[in-house]
Scaffold this active site. Structure first.
Site, mmCIF file in Angstrom:
data_model
loop_
_atom_site.group_PDB
_atom_site.id
_atom_site.type_symbol
_atom_site.label_atom_id
_atom_site.label_comp_id
_atom_site.label_asym_id
_atom_site.label_seq_id
_atom_site.Cartn_x
_atom_site.Cartn_y
_atom_site.Cartn_z
ATOM 1 N N HIS A 79 35.788 39.613 47.640
ATOM 2 C CA HIS A 79 36.440 38.920 46.791
ATOM 3 C C HIS A 79 37.332 37.731 46.762
ATOM 4 O O HIS A 79 38.160 37.734 47.707
ATOM 5 C CB HIS A 79 37.740 39.836 45.833
ATOM 6 C CG HIS A 79 38.265 39.432 44.648
ATOM 7 N ND1 HIS A 79 37.167 40.367 43.678
ATOM 8 C CD2 HIS A 79 38.806 39.200 43.725
ATOM 9 C CE1 HIS A 79 38.107 39.767 42.624
ATOM 10 N NE2 HIS A 79 39.448 39.221 42.297
ATOM 11 N N ASP B 258 33.822 43.121 48.077
ATOM 12 C CA ASP B 258 34.495 43.706 47.381
ATOM 13 C C ASP B 258 34.810 45.238 46.832
ATOM 14 O O ASP B 258 34.097 45.982 46.416
ATOM 15 C CB ASP B 258 34.603 42.358 46.404
ATOM 16 C CG ASP B 258 35.741 42.493 44.834
ATOM 17 O OD1 ASP B 258 36.269 42.976 44.977
ATOM 18 O OD2 ASP B 258 34.555 41.470 43.948
#
Length: 228
Positions: free
Chosen positions: A198, A167
């Site tokens: 993510h 992420d």
């Protein structure tokens, strides 16, 4: 499955997507949206959490600017609009809207066994909410900007954080800060999911990872059951 109306502290009416458990005495859960509104993914997550044994309300947090908004994460223009709406948000009012949701859900259920779960933008808001609200515990999925939110937070309800290794919002020093903050807070936990990006738990999302999603759910359920 239906929408209910929440009366906010400033007297406005905000819709929340409602999915009730088959057990009417089950705990309540405030589900906090991504930047894409209460779209198909959030409605699916509401159903999923209800099937796990929660009475779920998912409020439309963009209702002041774009009520009923449903955005597609794969559409760049819509993604940009979601980011813009998040940046324009009155954060304190949004937290008040979440507390109004919690309080009215508790009133409907007749008990205060309420937790909160947030994704992306909601993964940040749920952490802030844990300080300002009497929720029993919370779950944060890949929350954004937590490295800035956590250091000044102070005391807050117990929280479990799910972090995607890849992420971009939680890289390097940011993750170090987050993990250090979690480590010093009683009742808090954090987990990093290797090889995940993510939104790894977004239903049918481009980064969805079934194994990581399943593990995060198992950990979240074990965590929440300690408190409700």
């Amino acid at each position: 499955m239906s929408f209910v109306q929440v009366t906010t502290t400033d007297g406005k009416k905000m819709q929340a997507f409602e999915v009730l458990s088959t057990n009417k005495n089950a705990p309540g859960l405030v589900l906090i949206q991504e930047i894409f509104g209460v779209n198909a993914s959030m409605r699916q997550l509401a159903q999923d959490w209800a099937e796990r044994g929660f009475n779920v309300w998912c409020p439309d947090l963009f209702f002041r600017s774009e009520p009923g908004l449903e955005l597609d994460p794969t559409n760049q223009a819509q993604l940009n609009l979601g980011l813009e709406l998040m940046q324009e948000m009155d954060n304190e009012q949004t937290l008040k809207d979440l507390e109004s949701t919690r309080a009215q859900l508790a009133q409907k259920l007749g008990h205060d066994k309420i937790v909160a779960v947030g994704y992306c933008m909601g993964g940040r808001l749920v952490v802030e909410f844990a300080k300002q609200s009497p929720i029993k515990a919370g779950v944060s999925y890949y929350g954004v900007n937590l490295d800035k939110v956590l250091p000044p937070l102070g005391d807050a309800a117990p929280m479990i954080l799910h972090i995607a290794e890849l992420d971009k919002w939680v890289e390097g020093e940011a993750r170090t800060i987050i993990e250090a903050e979690v480590a010093k807070r009683e009742g808090w936990e954090s987990y990093v999911y290797a090889g995940c990006d993510h939104a790894f738990a977004r239903p049918k999302g481009m980064h969805f990872d079934a194994d990581a999603d399943r593990l995060a759910i198992q950990r979240s359920m074990a965590f929440l059951q300690r408190y409700v």
